[in-house]
Design an enzyme around this catalytic site. Structure first.
Site, PDB file in Angstrom:
ATOM      1  NE  ARG A  51      23.959  43.533  26.530  1.00 46.69           N
ATOM      2  CZ  ARG A  51      24.890  42.680  26.166  1.00 46.69           C
ATOM      3  NH1 ARG A  51      24.575  41.637  25.436  1.00 46.69           N
ATOM      4  NH2 ARG A  51      26.137  42.865  26.532  1.00 46.69           N
TER       5      ARG A  51
ATOM      6  CE  LYS B 202      46.662  36.929  31.932  1.00 49.09           C
ATOM      7  NZ  LYS B 202      46.273  36.206  30.709  1.00 49.09           N
TER       8      LYS B 202
ATOM      9  N   GLY C 248      33.748  44.609  31.892  1.00 50.53           N
ATOM     10  CA  GLY C 248      32.943  43.461  32.292  1.00 50.53           C
ATOM     11  C   GLY C 248      32.934  43.136  33.777  1.00 50.53           C
TER      12      GLY C 248
ATOM     13  N   GLY D 261      33.913  45.894  25.716  1.00 59.74           N
ATOM     14  CA  GLY D 261      34.959  46.106  24.713  1.00 59.74           C
ATOM     15  C   GLY D 261      34.942  47.524  24.169  1.00 59.74           C
TER      16      GLY D 261
HETATM   17  P1  AMP Z   1      40.091  41.509  34.145  1.00 58.58           P
HETATM   18  O1  AMP Z   1      39.220  40.689  33.248  1.00 58.58           O
HETATM   19  O2  AMP Z   1      41.491  41.691  33.658  1.00 58.58           O
HETATM   20  O3  AMP Z   1      39.424  42.800  34.571  1.00 58.58           O
HETATM   21  O4  AMP Z   1      40.295  40.636  35.456  1.00 58.58           O
HETATM   22  C1  AMP Z   1      39.253  40.306  36.317  1.00 58.58           C
HETATM   23  C2  AMP Z   1      39.630  39.108  37.094  1.00 58.58           C
HETATM   24  O5  AMP Z   1      40.782  39.375  37.844  1.00 58.58           O
HETATM   25  C3  AMP Z   1      38.576  38.679  38.080  1.00 58.58           C
HETATM   26  O6  AMP Z   1      38.037  37.471  37.647  1.00 58.58           O
HETATM   27  C4  AMP Z   1      39.337  38.522  39.385  1.00 58.58           C
HETATM   28  O7  AMP Z   1      39.039  37.320  40.039  1.00 58.58           O
HETATM   29  C5  AMP Z   1      40.788  38.514  38.949  1.00 58.58           C
HETATM   30  N1  AMP Z   1      41.683  38.976  39.997  1.00 58.58           N
HETATM   31  C6  AMP Z   1      41.591  40.094  40.722  1.00 58.58           C
HETATM   32  N2  AMP Z   1      42.560  40.164  41.654  1.00 58.58           N
HETATM   33  C7  AMP Z   1      43.306  39.058  41.517  1.00 58.58           C
HETATM   34  C8  AMP Z   1      44.456  38.522  42.197  1.00 58.58           C
HETATM   35  N3  AMP Z   1      45.014  39.200  43.191  1.00 58.58           N
HETATM   36  N4  AMP Z   1      44.937  37.348  41.791  1.00 58.58           N
HETATM   37  C9  AMP Z   1      44.367  36.673  40.784  1.00 58.58           C
HETATM   38  N5  AMP Z   1      43.283  37.120  40.090  1.00 58.58           N
HETATM   39  C10 AMP Z   1      42.763  38.284  40.465  1.00 58.58           C
END
Ligand code: AMP
Length: 395
Positions: A35, A197, A353, A376
């Site tokens: 940064r 999610k 992230g 964010g």
């Molecule tokens: P996000 O912060 O929503 O972008 O989610 C990122 C996280 O999703 C990472 O830490 C991944 O390990 C997790 N992730 C990706 N694919 C899967 C999966 N099939 N099952 C569970 N977690 C997952």
């Protein structure tokens, strides 16, 4: 959109909001100076013009004045990176800041103490903003990571510089890159959305459906869609209460002519562990006791075709649990495909992230057109929101 190029900083004091919220080890050494390095082009331009630079930032989340969050810890590193002996004021407002700012000569750099030692910073206090403003002649915002916050130093301060405010190099590049995807994109445009999610990405999905031709959905999000469509997902992660929403997204995509690409096969594991037993499974018939943790080979082939035919690519979120080597292959393959498309002339933007972490971990960062620095802030822009820190400069 005013940038540094619109100003001559000769004999001027620029007050610059930077994002020096860097990680420190237990001895207060900077462990990742990305940064600080990212702010160098802005500071260099101001000094080269014959101006001086007053840098302001937050560090961590202090409760009042806490020595461990002092920006004094980073003076040495900042001096090294800029090649200038950086001066330090042990308060961002008041006498010490004023005296230090007043005595600045062309070519000097002053770093102010942590803005968040004052609660007025996050409260967006006008009087505090005015005090900060009194230190400089021109206001420069170069902190994308905090551009979605209406804090004193990121937004409120701008009103005291009606026509003497602009974006720094880094922030201008972030805005330009996002606009290349959201506004002036070359078609076909593909968004890859992964991560865990649906709920955390839903507003992004809704906003970008109007801007893309293809949407690849991967990661944990996959299974809410597959279950909603009637597939058997075994023990895969799923948000049951979001199934209706998933179907609505698919319907909206169809109406808007967006092609949705979901995995057709997955690497299924019998536990959420790097050492679990694995098998390749059709995405619609994952056995009970097994969970999909990465995209399978057929899916990757299909995604590759889409990526290589795209001219603009946005990537947010990994395709699998990339933190575990056993389930990183999909994310690596996708990253390589995007790198290949980029080398053939596509514009690729990686943000959010976890995809940024993945791209860095797998050494793909230099092969992407742009890797965003603000998680964010980037998500809020993708959601179609106007960021207060950006609006304050455009006013
Ligand atoms: P996000 O912060 O929503 O972008 O989610 C990122 C996280 O999703 C990472 O830490 C991944 O390990 C997790 N992730 C990706 N694919 C899967 C999966 N099939 N099952 C569970 N977690 C997952």
């Amino acid at each position: 959109m005013k940038t540094l190029a619109d100003f001559d900083f000769k004999n001027k004091k620029a007050i610059i909001r930077v994002d020096f919220n860097v990680p420190l080890d237990e001895n207060f050494n900077v462990t990742d100076a990305t940064r600080i390095e990212a702010a160098k082009p802005t500071i260099d331009k101001i000094l080269a013009d014959g101006g001086s630079a007053i840098l302001m930032s937050h560090l961590g989340r202090p409760k009042g004045v806490e020595a461990k969050y002092s920006l004094e810890h980073i003076v040495k590193k900042t001096s090294e990176i800029l090649g200038v002996s950086v001066k330090f004021a042990n308060n961002c407002i008041g006498d010490s800041a004023h005296e230090a700012a007043t005595s600045l000569k062309p070519g000097d750099v002053l770093l102010l103490e942590n803005l968040r030692f004052h609660t007025e910073e996050e409260a967006g206090d006008v009087a505090f903003s005015k005090e900060l403003a009194s230190l400089g002649d021109i206001y420069v915002n170069d902190a994308f990571g905090t551009a979605h916050r209406a804090h004193a130093s990121t937004t409120i301060i701008a009103q005291f510089f009606p026509d003497k405010k602009c974006f720094g190099t880094l922030l201008a590049k972030e805005i330009e890159s996002l606009n290349k995807v959201l506004k002036n994109s070359e078609k076909p445009v593909t968004a890859v959305l992964g991560g865990s999610k649906v709920s955390s990405k839903i507003t992004v999905i809704e906003n970008i459906l109007d801007k893309v031709d293809h949407m690849i959905i991967g990661g944990g999000m996959t299974f809410t869609f597959i279950k909603a469509l009637g597939g058997k997902i075994g023990d895969s992660i799923c948000e049951d209460d979001k199934q209706e929403l998933a179907l609505e997204i698919l319907k909206a995509a169809k109406e808007k002519g967006v092609q949705i690409h979901l995995p057709v096969d997955v690497v299924a594991a019998n536990a959420f562990s790097n050492d679990a037993a694995t098998q390749i499974s059709d995405v619609n018939t994952i056995p009970d006791g097994w969970q999909g943790l990465d995209a399978g080979p057929k899916s990757l082939e299909q995604f590759r075709e889409v990526i290589l035919s795209s001219k603009t690519i946005l990537w947010n979120g990994p395709l699998g649990v990339f933190e575990m080597p056993s389930f990183a292959k999909g994310t690596i393959a996708l990253g390589n495909d995007i790198a290949e498309a980029t080398s053939k002339g596509a514009f690729s933007l990686v943000g959010g992230g976890d995809s940024v972490a993945a791209v860095k971990q797998f050494g793909l960062e230099p092969k992407m057109s742009y890797v965003s620095t603000g998680g964010g802030a980037m998500l809020e822009m993708l959601e179609g929101k106007t960021l207060p820190g950006i609006a304050a400069i455009l006013d």
